[in-house]
Scaffold this motif. Structure first.
Motif, short mmCIF file in Angstrom:
data_model
loop_
_atom_site.label_atom_id
_atom_site.label_comp_id
_atom_site.label_asym_id
_atom_site.label_seq_id
_atom_site.Cartn_x
_atom_site.Cartn_y
_atom_site.Cartn_z
N PHE A 138 0.97 -0.59 -0.01
CA PHE A 138 -0.35 -0.31 -0.02
C PHE A 138 1.16 1.10 -0.18
O PHE A 138 1.86 1.15 0.68
CB PHE A 138 -0.61 -0.22 1.17
CG PHE A 138 -2.36 -1.17 1.20
CD1 PHE A 138 -2.88 -0.95 0.17
CD2 PHE A 138 -1.49 -2.83 1.96
CE1 PHE A 138 -3.72 -1.58 -0.08
CE2 PHE A 138 -3.18 -3.54 1.83
CZ PHE A 138 -3.79 -3.02 1.14
N VAL A 139 0.62 2.07 -0.61
CA VAL A 139 1.56 3.26 -1.07
C VAL A 139 0.26 5.08 -1.06
O VAL A 139 -0.56 4.57 -1.51
CB VAL A 139 2.24 3.16 -1.94
CG1 VAL A 139 3.62 2.39 -2.28
CG2 VAL A 139 1.05 3.18 -3.22
N PHE A 140 1.11 5.36 -0.34
CA PHE A 140 0.08 6.58 0.18
C PHE A 140 0.08 8.06 -0.29
O PHE A 140 1.54 8.36 -1.20
CB PHE A 140 0.76 6.65 1.60
CG PHE A 140 -0.40 5.82 2.65
CD1 PHE A 140 -1.55 5.88 2.30
CD2 PHE A 140 0.52 4.71 2.60
CE1 PHE A 140 -2.25 4.99 3.59
CE2 PHE A 140 0.68 4.07 3.18
CZ PHE A 140 -0.89 3.98 3.70
N CYS A 141 -0.72 8.77 -0.69
CA CYS A 141 -0.46 10.34 -1.42
C CYS A 141 -1.08 11.06 -1.15
O CYS A 141 -2.82 10.38 -0.50
CB CYS A 141 0.41 10.78 -2.95
SG CYS A 141 -1.08 9.44 -4.42
N LEU A 142 -1.09 12.24 -0.30
CA LEU A 142 -2.18 13.21 -0.20
C LEU A 142 -3.40 13.65 -2.11
O LEU A 142 -3.31 13.54 -3.10
CB LEU A 142 -1.24 14.91 -0.49
CG LEU A 142 -0.85 14.49 1.16
CD1 LEU A 142 -0.59 16.59 1.52
CD2 LEU A 142 -1.80 14.45 1.84
N ASN A 143 -4.48 13.75 -1.90
CA ASN A 143 -5.53 14.20 -2.70
C ASN A 143 -5.88 15.97 -2.31
O ASN A 143 -4.85 16.22 -1.77
CB ASN A 143 -6.51 13.19 -2.72
CG ASN A 143 -7.63 13.57 -1.23
OD1 ASN A 143 -7.40 14.01 -0.51
ND2 ASN A 143 -8.62 12.71 -0.39
N SER A 144 -6.87 16.21 -3.17
CA SER A 144 -6.21 17.50 -3.09
C SER A 144 -7.01 18.22 -1.77
O SER A 144 -7.02 18.78 -1.55
CB SER A 144 -8.13 17.48 -4.61
OG SER A 144 -9.40 17.73 -4.35
N SER A 145 -7.54 16.74 -1.61
CA SER A 145 -7.89 17.42 0.61
C SER A 145 -6.77 17.71 1.01
O SER A 145 -6.87 18.69 1.51
CB SER A 145 -9.29 16.57 1.11
OG SER A 145 -10.56 17.00 0.13
N GLY A 146 -6.30 17.00 0.75
CA GLY A 146 -5.05 16.74 1.25
C GLY A 146 -3.94 18.37 0.77
O GLY A 146 -3.61 18.45 1.95
N GLU A 147 -3.86 18.07 -0.25
CA GLU A 147 -3.13 19.64 -0.72
C GLU A 147 -3.21 21.16 0.41
O GLU A 147 -2.82 21.53 0.48
CB GLU A 147 -2.89 19.27 -2.03
CG GLU A 147 -2.14 18.34 -2.47
CD GLU A 147 -2.57 17.66 -3.78
OE1 GLU A 147 -3.52 18.16 -4.40
OE2 GLU A 147 -1.52 17.11 -4.94
N ASP A 148 -5.39 20.84 0.21
CA ASP A 148 -5.28 22.01 0.64
C ASP A 148 -5.26 22.56 1.78
O ASP A 148 -4.89 23.35 1.92
CB ASP A 148 -7.19 22.19 0.46
CG ASP A 148 -7.54 21.98 -1.27
OD1 ASP A 148 -6.55 22.76 -2.10
OD2 ASP A 148 -8.48 21.68 -0.92
#
Length: 166
Positions: free
Chosen positions: A116-126
């Motif tokens: 499992f790999v993780f990255c921010l989505n647009s909400s996280g980037e905000d």
């Protein structure tokens, strides 16, 4: 006489969430665009950005450009008597990841190589864009310094860190 509570910033939940979001924001993929930020990588980089004196030694070990660190990041009780729980405590990291996942700040993918790999989505980037205090700018600076370590073998990074803290 009642004692006043002493709040340890590193143990404050939402501060740790913010630091984790900053790590995910900068380090989620390699320079070639491959997502590889799994739980183990997150844990190592999370530890490094919280301990810039160790980060600098790791950078030097791998012949990467070291960063200029403020004296307050070297000479505090917290840095002299290093708390290595961030490097080994998977429960704490699991709680933080669960929280940001439930809040809808991250996207999770599965790869055969890294799990499992993780990255921010647009909400996280905000959320990350709103983190603009001097402390978070400093953490962002440390995560940018750690970018040069993304391609390094995680085992060799952890082996070197372990040699430093023993």
């Amino acid at each position: 006489m009642k004692k006043l509570p002493f709040i340890q910033p590193k143990k404050e939940f939402y501060l740790n969430v913010a630091v984790l979001l900053l790590v995910l924001n900068k380090l989620f993929e390699t320079s070639r665009g491959k997502k590889n930020l799994n739980i183990d990588r997150i844990q190592t980089f999370y530890f490094l950005v919280n301990n810039p004196q160790i980060l600098n030694k790791v950078l030097a070990h791998f012949n990467k450009k070291q960063i200029e660190i403020d004296v307050t990041d070297y000479y505090t009780v917290e840095k002299i008597f290093l708390d290595v729980s961030d490097l080994y405590d998977k429960k704490k990291l699991a709680v933080l990841i669960r929280f940001i996942t439930l809040k809808g700040y991250v996207a999770v993918d599965f790869t055969k190589e890294d799990g499992f790999v993780f990255c921010l989505n647009s909400s996280g980037e905000d959320i990350v864009e709103s983190l603009n205090s001097s402390y978070f700018k400093k953490i962002t600076f440390f995560t940018e310094a750690a970018l040069t370590l993304r391609s390094k073998n995680l085992s060799s990074i952890n082996t070197f860190i372990n040699s430093l803290i023993r």
